[in-house]
Design a protein around this motif. Structure first.
Motif, PDB file in Angstrom:
ATOM      1  N   THR A   1    -126.310  -0.937  26.802  1.00  0.00           N
ATOM      2  CA  THR A   1    -125.469  -1.913  26.174  1.00  0.00           C
ATOM      3  C   THR A   1    -126.145  -2.231  24.800  1.00  0.00           C
ATOM      4  N   PRO A   2    -125.537  -2.863  23.859  1.00  0.00           N
ATOM      5  CA  PRO A   2    -126.237  -3.122  22.624  1.00  0.00           C
ATOM      6  C   PRO A   2    -127.497  -3.676  22.539  1.00  0.00           C
ATOM      7  N   GLY A   3    -128.560  -3.238  22.015  1.00  0.00           N
ATOM      8  CA  GLY A   3    -129.921  -3.498  21.728  1.00  0.00           C
ATOM      9  C   GLY A   3    -130.706  -3.165  23.012  1.00  0.00           C
ATOM     10  N   THR A   4    -130.448  -2.373  23.870  1.00  0.00           N
ATOM     11  CA  THR A   4    -131.017  -2.050  25.185  1.00  0.00           C
ATOM     12  C   THR A   4    -132.143  -0.891  24.806  1.00  0.00           C
ATOM     13  N   GLU A   5    -131.967  -0.334  23.590  1.00  0.00           N
ATOM     14  CA  GLU A   5    -132.699   1.004  23.421  1.00  0.00           C
ATOM     15  C   GLU A   5    -134.292   1.069  23.690  1.00  0.00           C
ATOM     16  N   ARG A   6    -134.860  -0.043  23.738  1.00  0.00           N
ATOM     17  CA  ARG A   6    -136.417  -0.253  23.964  1.00  0.00           C
ATOM     18  C   ARG A   6    -136.532  -0.311  25.714  1.00  0.00           C
ATOM     19  N   TRP A   7    -135.573  -0.693  26.133  1.00  0.00           N
ATOM     20  CA  TRP A   7    -135.658  -0.991  27.578  1.00  0.00           C
ATOM     21  C   TRP A   7    -135.459   0.459  28.557  1.00  0.00           C
ATOM     22  N   GLU A   8    -136.227   0.354  29.549  1.00  0.00           N
ATOM     23  CA  GLU A   8    -136.231   1.549  30.726  1.00  0.00           C
ATOM     24  C   GLU A   8    -136.423   0.826  31.763  1.00  0.00           C
ATOM     25  N   GLN A   9    -135.734   1.705  32.877  1.00  0.00           N
ATOM     26  CA  GLN A   9    -136.264   1.334  34.390  1.00  0.00           C
ATOM     27  C   GLN A   9    -137.319   2.369  34.796  1.00  0.00           C
ATOM     28  N   ILE A  10    -138.477   2.127  34.623  1.00  0.00           N
ATOM     29  CA  ILE A  10    -139.396   2.887  35.067  1.00  0.00           C
ATOM     30  C   ILE A  10    -139.854   3.056  36.541  1.00  0.00           C
ATOM     31  N   GLU A  11    -140.892   3.818  36.981  1.00  0.00           N
ATOM     32  CA  GLU A  11    -141.176   3.878  38.241  1.00  0.00           C
ATOM     33  C   GLU A  11    -140.101   4.104  39.162  1.00  0.00           C
ATOM     34  N   THR A  12    -139.433   5.306  38.815  1.00  0.00           N
ATOM     35  CA  THR A  12    -138.315   5.882  39.627  1.00  0.00           C
ATOM     36  C   THR A  12    -137.173   4.656  39.695  1.00  0.00           C
ATOM     37  N   GLY A  13    -136.667   4.243  38.806  1.00  0.00           N
ATOM     38  CA  GLY A  13    -135.946   3.323  38.605  1.00  0.00           C
ATOM     39  C   GLY A  13    -135.925   1.965  38.901  1.00  0.00           C
ATOM     40  N   THR A  14    -137.251   1.541  38.986  1.00  0.00           N
ATOM     41  CA  THR A  14    -137.347   0.159  39.546  1.00  0.00           C
ATOM     42  C   THR A  14    -137.671  -0.772  38.652  1.00  0.00           C
ATOM     43  N   ARG A  15    -138.697  -0.840  37.981  1.00  0.00           N
ATOM     44  CA  ARG A  15    -139.318  -1.861  37.184  1.00  0.00           C
ATOM     45  C   ARG A  15    -138.471  -1.823  35.807  1.00  0.00           C
ATOM     46  N   LEU A  16    -138.025  -3.008  35.110  1.00  0.00           N
ATOM     47  CA  LEU A  16    -137.211  -3.040  34.081  1.00  0.00           C
ATOM     48  C   LEU A  16    -138.356  -3.551  33.156  1.00  0.00           C
ATOM     49  N   CYS A  17    -138.496  -2.519  32.051  1.00  0.00           N
ATOM     50  CA  CYS A  17    -139.475  -2.806  31.134  1.00  0.00           C
ATOM     51  C   CYS A  17    -138.983  -2.528  29.759  1.00  0.00           C
ATOM     52  N   VAL A  18    -140.041  -3.093  28.679  1.00  0.00           N
ATOM     53  CA  VAL A  18    -139.825  -2.555  27.119  1.00  0.00           C
ATOM     54  C   VAL A  18    -141.129  -1.690  26.925  1.00  0.00           C
ATOM     55  N   LYS A  19    -140.561  -0.664  26.441  1.00  0.00           N
ATOM     56  CA  LYS A  19    -141.466   0.311  25.749  1.00  0.00           C
ATOM     57  C   LYS A  19    -142.339  -0.120  24.932  1.00  0.00           C
ATOM     58  N   LEU A  20    -143.610  -0.001  24.791  1.00  0.00           N
ATOM     59  CA  LEU A  20    -144.453  -0.442  23.679  1.00  0.00           C
ATOM     60  C   LEU A  20    -144.866   0.671  22.678  1.00  0.00           C
TER      61      LEU A  20
END
Length: 607
Positions: A588-607
């Motif tokens: 959705t708009p503005g979520t480009e930096r967000w990822e669900q890492i560690e096999t789709g678990t933690r919601l994080c911002v890529k640095l």
């Protein structure tokens, strides 16, 4: 813990664990572009991330904080158990282990699991289970393993607007992953989320109607619905009026009408006449990411009003109340059509019949028809249930559809058909649209086909359909034109991708895959959906677009596919109303930096 936060769910299950003694190096107090000062440092596949707070992290709220929240929301905070937990001896959750087996409750959930309304009434269920990770499905073996998977950790059953405000404020102040859920009627996993707090809005069931709504941008008949109202409830209330009225909603009667549906656009059998549900919205009452109650209409917070009309679910605010235009109901007629191996055993002839059927898409929508159909999942099956003629007699509808039947007869293809006329569209809606099932696990994709694609490239479109089927997928189609009846002067008043106004067929593609499949199998299925199934449709229909509520969120260039030229404006509005990243829904708009890492678990911002 009697009377405490866990309440009636499970007194043996501790609500919160004290912070795992995480070293200070795990803490991040500042992330460029975001205001929260509680982040968790993680490294995944060689990249550095700042993550929201999850159970066991240094910043996960202490028990006294949860107890305070529980008091604030009137004792309506609960620890979450997966729907299938009563079928297992124990549930091993992130906050502890509890005995859960209950034969009667297991029988009830096993019987109810395929039923949409049964799952909707559960506080955190996702109607389609792939994105829950399927680690606690109902079973006849109570000795098996039941874990939380990607279901939320805790939930608030909100009973008042103040409860929603409290949940938003708590999630924002503690940088928790927040999920807003009404029905869980979602293909993309947006109603669940690993390590998250859910605010359930399903109890907001208020409905009021008026013949004289008088507000910015509109004067006339309207319906105002609370956040928990479903289509069948709103339509029943409108049908009880004298004379009866209708509103735009989806073809599925269980979907909510004041949340993700309108924020994604909201297409349905009346789209030919009135556009998307978003095109009929006249006002929203919302709570923004700062916890404030706001009104959004054509005059007040007009940018937010525009964005909420198709700009993406769970992106800008929580809608607590929505007001929509209503319309006079009229007599309507419907036709069903089936081609299957029992009526036709020749695959080549079957695909020629599909080509003939689909070639009439522009003809159908230009005559105001809505057509719902399925290709598959059984090979050589075309299931058209129904072809809808709103405000048409059966004779008028048959006159529009007869050229198709003439072509099928000329081909020599076998088929069965039936038809019926109804006193109102509401009667047709309840009689002819088939009940949908819940509890299945699959990846969902989709694309739309533009008018020019049908005119210029129809052979390639049918070739793409065959590619879809050969790749182990199947198609659910919806023929409509969102630009047919809605005046062009109204098109830009919602955030809908402008390309949708020239669409004549909206497709859903489905790739069955178990939620607990091995990671390699999940990756293969996702690649197949993105690059083969939907890739073939994108190539064959370059004038199409993608509908955010029924599509592959991991497709390339999703910003353009979902919103086209509206995306940059939506991005600016997102940054204005949610600068802290309180709300999240994938792609959705503005979520480009967000990822669900560690096999789709933690919601994080890529640095």
């Amino acid at each position: 813990m009697k009377g405490g936060i866990v309440g009636v769910l499970c007194s043996a299950l501790l609500l919160a664990v004290e912070a795992a003694c995480a070293p200070n190096s795990d803490a991040i107090t500042k992330v460029p572009g975001f205001k929260p000062n509680k982040w968790v440092a993680r490294t995944w596949e060689g990249n550095n991330y700042a993550c929201k707070c999850h159970p066991g992290d240094y910043c996960w709220p202490k028990q006294n904080h949860w107890n305070n929240l529980n008091r604030t929301v009137g004792g309506n905070l609960r620890v979450n158990l997966p729907p299938g937990a009563p079928c297992y001896n124990t549930f091993q959750g992130p906050l502890g282990t509890v005995n859960t087996y209950d034969a009667a409750k297991c029988a009830a959930v096993t019987a109810g699991f395929p039923n949409e309304q049964f799952q909707i009434e559960l506080p955190t269920a996702g109607l389609w289970t792939y994105f829950t990770n399927d680690t606690c499905r109902p079973t006849a073996d109570p000795t098996g393993s039941c874990t939380l998977g990607y279901y939320p950790v805790l939930y608030i059953t909100a009973k008042t607007v103040a409860h929603i405000q409290a949940g938003i404020n708590f999630a924002r102040n503690n940088n928790l992953r927040l999920v807003i859920r009404n029905t869980g009627h979602d293909f993309l996993g947006r109603s669940v989320g690993w390590g998250s707090l859910v605010i359930n809005t399903h109890s907001f069931k208020s409905i009021s109607t008026t013949n004289n709504w008088n507000g910015p941008g509109y004067n006339g008949p309207a319906i105002t619905v609370g956040a928990g109202v479903q289509a069948f409830e709103a339509l029943a209330r409108l049908n009880s009026l004298s004379p009866p009225r209708i509103m735009v909603t989806g073809e599925c009667a269980t979907v909510g009408v004041a949340g993700g549906l309108v924020q994604g656009g909201g297409h349905g059998p009346l789209t030919n006449f009135y556009g998307f549900l978003a095109d009929t919205a006249v006002q929203f009452k919302v709570i923004t990411a700062d916890g404030k109650i706001q009104t959004a209409n054509a005059n007040t917070n007009s940018d937010l009003f525009w964005a909420l009309k198709g700009g993406g679910p769970a992106a800008f605010a929580v809608i607590t109340e929505a007001t929509y235009k209503t319309f006079a109901d009229t007599p309507s007629a419907g036709i069903n059509l089936d081609i299957n191996p029992a009526t036709n055993s020749d695959p080549a002839l079957y695909w020629e019949a599909v080509r003939k059927f689909h070639s009439y898409s522009t003809h159908f929508v230009d005559n105001g028809l809505y057509v719902y159909y399925e290709i598959g999942p059984v090979p050589n099956t075309l299931h058209v249930h129904p072809i809808v003629g709103v405000n048409k007699t059966l004779a008028q509808l048959q006159a529009v559809v007869q050229p198709l039947f003439d072509d099928l007869d000329a081909l020599g293809v076998g088929y069965t058909t039936s038809s019926e006329t109804y006193g109102t569209f509401y009667d047709l809606y309840n009689a002819m649209f088939e009940i949908e099932m819940a509890g299945n696990s699959a990846l969902t994709g989709g694309w739309t086909i533009g008018r020019q694609d049908v005119i210029n490239n129809h052979t390639a479109i049918i070739d793409a359909f065959q590619t879809v089927m050969n790749a182990g997928s199947f198609i659910v189609g919806h023929m409509w034109s969102a630009g047919h009846g809605l005046p062009q002067s109204e098109w830009a008043k919602s955030a809908i991708n402008p390309r949708f106004r020239n669409v004549v067929d909206k497709l859903i593609t489905i790739v069955p895959v178990s939620g607990d499949a091995p990671l390699a199998a999940k990756a293969e299925a996702q690649n197949r959906l993105t690059n083969i199934v939907d890739g073939s449709l994108r190539a064959a229909a370059p004038n199409g677009a993608s509908y955010i509520n029924e599509a592959d969120p991991f497709q390339p260039d999703w910003q353009n596919a979902f919103w086209g030229t509206n995306y940059q404006r939506l991005l600016q509005i997102r940054r204005k109303y949610d600068p802290e990243g309180v709300f999240y829904a994938v792609s959705t708009p503005g979520t480009e930096r967000w990822e669900q890492i560690e096999t789709g678990t933690r919601l994080c911002v890529k640095l």
